[in-house]
Design a protein around this motif. Sequence first.
Motif, mmCIF file in Angstrom:
data_model
loop_
_atom_site.group_PDB
_atom_site.id
_atom_site.type_symbol
_atom_site.label_atom_id
_atom_site.label_comp_id
_atom_site.label_asym_id
_atom_site.label_seq_id
_atom_site.Cartn_x
_atom_site.Cartn_y
_atom_site.Cartn_z
ATOM 1 N N GLY A 22 14.860 43.656 55.876
ATOM 2 C CA GLY A 22 13.641 43.334 56.636
ATOM 3 C C GLY A 22 13.243 44.482 57.540
ATOM 4 N N SER A 197 14.729 44.074 47.393
ATOM 5 C CA SER A 197 14.794 43.969 48.854
ATOM 6 C C SER A 197 13.967 42.783 49.361
ATOM 7 N N THR A 201 15.373 39.571 51.487
ATOM 8 C CA THR A 201 14.818 39.291 52.817
ATOM 9 C C THR A 201 14.210 37.896 52.901
ATOM 10 N N ASP A 222 20.196 45.376 50.422
ATOM 11 C CA ASP A 222 19.109 46.184 50.968
ATOM 12 C C ASP A 222 18.986 47.527 50.263
#
Length: 302
Positions: A22, A197, A201, A222
Amino acid sequence: MSTLLSTVTVRVPGSTSNCGAGFDTLGLALQIYNQVTLTRVDGDAPRPVTAADGRAQAMVETSAAAFFAAARIRPFGFSYQITGDVPPARGLGSSVTVIGGVLGGLNALSGVSLSGHQLVAIATAIEGHPDNAAAGILGGFCVARCDATTGAYVDTVRVELPEELAFVATSPDVEMLTKESRGVLPATLPYFDAVKSINSTAYLVAAMVSGEYERLRHSVTDYMHEPYRLPRIPGGRSAITAGVAAGAYTGWLSGSGSTVLCVAPKSVAGEVARAMQAAFTEAGLTSTARVLSADNTGLTVE
Ligand SMILES: Nc1ncnc2c1ncn2[C@@H]1O[C@H](COP(=O)(O)OP(=O)(O)OP(=O)(O)O)[C@@H](O)[C@H]1O
Ligand SMILES: N[C@@H](CCO)C(=O)O
């Protein structure tokens, strides 16, 4: 007739940000604090009380100028002193404790009363991203939004987190300035790195908001910033892996580093902390492990 204060102390929590993929969006305030004390003095410039405070001089000057411009009032002089437990340049939002402390302090000294969201907007403009700014000023787990064209802060959705959810923040004895750590990031990303990703998130945010923390297990993958930053921190990746093996739900690089952080049930937090520190020792670095809960209060004027 109201009397203006001549001195004020503002408490601001440290924070972890990015929370995995994030990047520049998620922030989470932690129960570790700095206090910034501002006292009116003659003149119109900020003055550090100690030599150590002077390290923040440029940041304090920028924050003060931004506050006076936003509040549309004439600048006044003040001295500032920073105390507390948030380690500088370790990825735990120390810069926002300073910026937030100055903005909150000037807000109280001047009697202008800008709102929390207005202070976040000013701090975001100074930091260049809203994640630590939202968490440090508003408290809780924050999803902060900026305007896609201008980058200006728009809003934050925040949820409060329970005391029993532990955040094991393990900081190697290595400073890492955000400015330098942003310099190692690439200009572009492979398309499916972005897709993976986003998947991680969105799931992490949903688990946090629903309160189903068991579902956080192995949720962080990530490709936005950790692949570029973690290799520069000896033992960083292994510390997260060791924390998860010791019972943590998941873990991430805190902000721009050098701290790495695991989320765990409080019952296993001590074991997670020992495992993370052992990984840093193995890599030749001493470290400090802190078992923290979320702060749900944010900036407070004491
Ligand atoms: N206690 C302090 N005393 C003086 N200056 C401080 C203090 N804490 C932070 N600072 C200022 O903040 C800078 C560190 O900010 P930086 O954004 O690089 O790291 P951070 O905010 O700790 O990490 P991150 O943004 O990744 O969470 C220091 O170089 C200094 O200017
Ligand atoms: N999102 C920011 C947080 C650190 O200030 C970064 O990772 O660079």
